[in-house]
Design a protein around this motif. Sequence first.
Motif, short mmCIF file in Angstrom:
data_model
loop_
_atom_site.label_atom_id
_atom_site.label_comp_id
_atom_site.label_asym_id
_atom_site.label_seq_id
_atom_site.Cartn_x
_atom_site.Cartn_y
_atom_site.Cartn_z
N VAL A 339 12.80 17.03 14.45
CA VAL A 339 12.17 15.90 13.76
C VAL A 339 12.66 15.72 12.33
O VAL A 339 12.14 14.87 11.60
N GLY A 340 13.63 16.50 11.89
CA GLY A 340 14.11 16.40 10.53
C GLY A 340 14.64 15.01 10.20
O GLY A 340 14.38 14.47 9.11
N PHE A 341 15.35 14.40 11.13
CA PHE A 341 15.89 13.06 10.90
C PHE A 341 14.76 12.05 10.76
O PHE A 341 14.82 11.16 9.89
N SER A 342 13.74 12.15 11.60
CA SER A 342 12.59 11.22 11.51
C SER A 342 11.90 11.35 10.17
O SER A 342 11.45 10.35 9.58
N PHE A 343 11.79 12.57 9.67
CA PHE A 343 11.16 12.81 8.37
C PHE A 343 11.94 12.10 7.26
O PHE A 343 11.35 11.44 6.39
N LEU A 344 13.25 12.19 7.28
CA LEU A 344 14.08 11.55 6.25
C LEU A 344 13.98 10.03 6.33
O LEU A 344 13.93 9.34 5.30
N ILE A 345 13.96 9.48 7.53
CA ILE A 345 13.85 8.03 7.68
C ILE A 345 12.52 7.52 7.14
O ILE A 345 12.45 6.46 6.49
N LEU A 346 11.44 8.26 7.36
CA LEU A 346 10.13 7.87 6.82
C LEU A 346 10.17 7.83 5.30
O LEU A 346 9.56 6.94 4.68
N ILE A 347 10.84 8.77 4.69
CA ILE A 347 10.95 8.77 3.22
C ILE A 347 11.73 7.55 2.74
O ILE A 347 11.32 6.86 1.79
N LEU A 348 12.84 7.24 3.40
CA LEU A 348 13.65 6.08 3.01
C LEU A 348 12.88 4.78 3.19
O LEU A 348 12.93 3.89 2.32
N LEU A 349 12.17 4.64 4.29
CA LEU A 349 11.38 3.43 4.52
C LEU A 349 10.26 3.30 3.49
O LEU A 349 9.93 2.19 3.05
N GLY A 350 9.67 4.43 3.10
CA GLY A 350 8.63 4.41 2.08
C GLY A 350 9.15 3.92 0.75
O GLY A 350 8.51 3.10 0.07
N PHE A 351 10.32 4.41 0.33
CA PHE A 351 10.93 3.95 -0.92
C PHE A 351 11.25 2.46 -0.85
O PHE A 351 11.07 1.72 -1.82
N LEU A 352 11.74 2.00 0.30
CA LEU A 352 12.07 0.59 0.46
C LEU A 352 10.82 -0.28 0.34
O LEU A 352 10.81 -1.29 -0.39
N LEU A 353 9.74 0.09 1.03
CA LEU A 353 8.49 -0.67 0.97
C LEU A 353 7.92 -0.68 -0.45
O LEU A 353 7.44 -1.71 -0.93
N PHE A 354 7.96 0.47 -1.11
CA PHE A 354 7.40 0.56 -2.46
C PHE A 354 8.16 -0.33 -3.44
O PHE A 354 7.56 -1.03 -4.27
N ASN A 355 9.46 -0.34 -3.36
CA ASN A 355 10.26 -1.16 -4.28
C ASN A 355 10.07 -2.65 -4.03
O ASN A 355 10.03 -3.44 -4.98
N ILE A 356 9.95 -3.03 -2.77
CA ILE A 356 9.68 -4.44 -2.46
C ILE A 356 8.31 -4.85 -3.02
O ILE A 356 8.16 -5.92 -3.61
N ALA A 357 7.30 -3.99 -2.83
CA ALA A 357 5.97 -4.28 -3.36
C ALA A 357 5.98 -4.32 -4.88
O ALA A 357 5.35 -5.18 -5.50
N ARG A 358 6.69 -3.40 -5.51
CA ARG A 358 6.75 -3.35 -6.98
C ARG A 358 7.41 -4.60 -7.55
O ARG A 358 6.93 -5.17 -8.53
N MET A 359 8.49 -5.05 -6.93
CA MET A 359 9.17 -6.25 -7.42
C MET A 359 8.30 -7.49 -7.20
O MET A 359 8.26 -8.38 -8.06
N GLY A 360 7.59 -7.54 -6.07
CA GLY A 360 6.70 -8.67 -5.83
C GLY A 360 5.56 -8.72 -6.82
O GLY A 360 5.17 -9.80 -7.30
N LEU A 361 5.00 -7.57 -7.16
CA LEU A 361 3.89 -7.52 -8.12
C LEU A 361 4.38 -7.76 -9.54
O LEU A 361 3.68 -8.38 -10.36
N LYS A 362 5.58 -7.33 -9.83
CA LYS A 362 6.12 -7.50 -11.19
C LYS A 362 6.34 -8.97 -11.50
O LYS A 362 6.13 -9.43 -12.63
N ARG A 363 6.74 -9.75 -10.49
CA ARG A 363 6.95 -11.19 -10.71
C ARG A 363 5.64 -11.93 -10.93
O ARG A 363 5.62 -12.99 -11.53
N MET A 364 4.54 -11.35 -10.42
CA MET A 364 3.24 -11.99 -10.57
C MET A 364 2.60 -11.69 -11.91
O MET A 364 1.69 -12.39 -12.35
N GLN A 365 3.04 -10.64 -12.60
CA GLN A 365 2.42 -10.26 -13.86
C GLN A 365 2.82 -11.21 -14.98
O GLN A 365 3.87 -11.85 -14.94
N LEU A 366 1.92 -11.27 -15.96
CA LEU A 366 2.18 -12.13 -17.11
C LEU A 366 3.27 -11.50 -17.98
O LEU A 366 3.31 -10.29 -18.18
N SER A 367 4.17 -12.32 -18.50
CA SER A 367 5.22 -11.79 -19.37
C SER A 367 4.68 -11.54 -20.76
O SER A 367 3.68 -12.10 -21.18
N ASP A 368 5.34 -10.65 -21.49
CA ASP A 368 4.90 -10.31 -22.84
C ASP A 368 5.06 -11.51 -23.78
O ASP A 368 6.03 -12.24 -23.69
#
Length: 368
Positions: A339-368
Amino acid sequence: MKRIFSQCIKELAQFRRDRLTVALAFLLPFITLIVFGFAIRLEAKNIPIFIQDFDSTPLSRSYVERIFATNQFVPIATPSSNDPQVIIDRGLAKVAVIIPSDFSRKIQSGLNSDIQVLVDGSDVNNARVIRNSIKATTLNFLRSSGLQSTPNKIAAKIRLWFNPGREEALYIIPGLYGLILWIYPSLLASVAMVREKTQGTILQVYASTLSATELLLGKGLAYLLVGIAETIFIMGSGSIIWKIGFQGNPTPLLFGTLIFLADAVTFGLLIGIRAATQTAAIQAVALIGFLSALLLSGFIYPLNNIPFPLSWVSRIIPARYYLNITRDAYVRGTGWTSVGFSFLILILLGFLLFNIARMGLKRMQLSD
């Protein structure tokens, strides 16, 4: 880290005060476990069969008994018609077996005796199971009765590994863990994210010094802890009810579950960022999350049977890789090598989802 933990504590306090959300976190997953755990059966059993024995001799009755000894068939109640075609057309039986009047005489004379078998082919998988079962039963009957004139040149000695008793729970329940732990943590996280927008409190966050990463980490940590509590409750219930336990090293399951829960929560936050209402968030999680985890993860249908291009879509479904981890932990027990390969894929997918969510939320925030 102080602001992340503060956001986490605030989120847990809101979660604890909302009884409906607490019920959604624990009651619904348990109901899902019970319903799916007892309702889904991949092995065909209790197939209604109609047998018409025109021979009515000890040999023909012995053959009929051998059919019922497979525990796959059940006789239908006394039908209003003795016509096998009518019985199958009306759906009273899935298969009809007609034994001719010269069945015993031909067999004992060394001649071939044809048995007519009519199978309802509207369900292709069920028809295949019926056909193979009748063939195997007939061959076994001839061998055990000493009526097979020419023995086979090759005899396969079959041994089932990992699940010799063919217990379906060992396949269904570990798969259910992946389905439940993907749906409900993501559902809770998405509803919590949308609630910030519907109540207007998200504007305070946008105007504060809290960054998008800190907001996501704070909320994600809160619902990761909720997901861990769900995991303990659901896996504990499954072990008690179906009496299944770990096989081999449990550490891949422990670490894999943490990563998978983080992926589920991040997916929920991403949906919550995009959705305008809680209803839309729930529908999005149900449509995108539930259907993909149910149909494209290998939970029920083999991955090799998924046609192109959905076969490629299934490669980015986190539940697909977590099911490999859970079924290894509860059935095979091979550990990290499998299951080592499955474990690595889960980590990569997690990073991908987090970055997409972070960029989406960053565009919604008010600029300085």
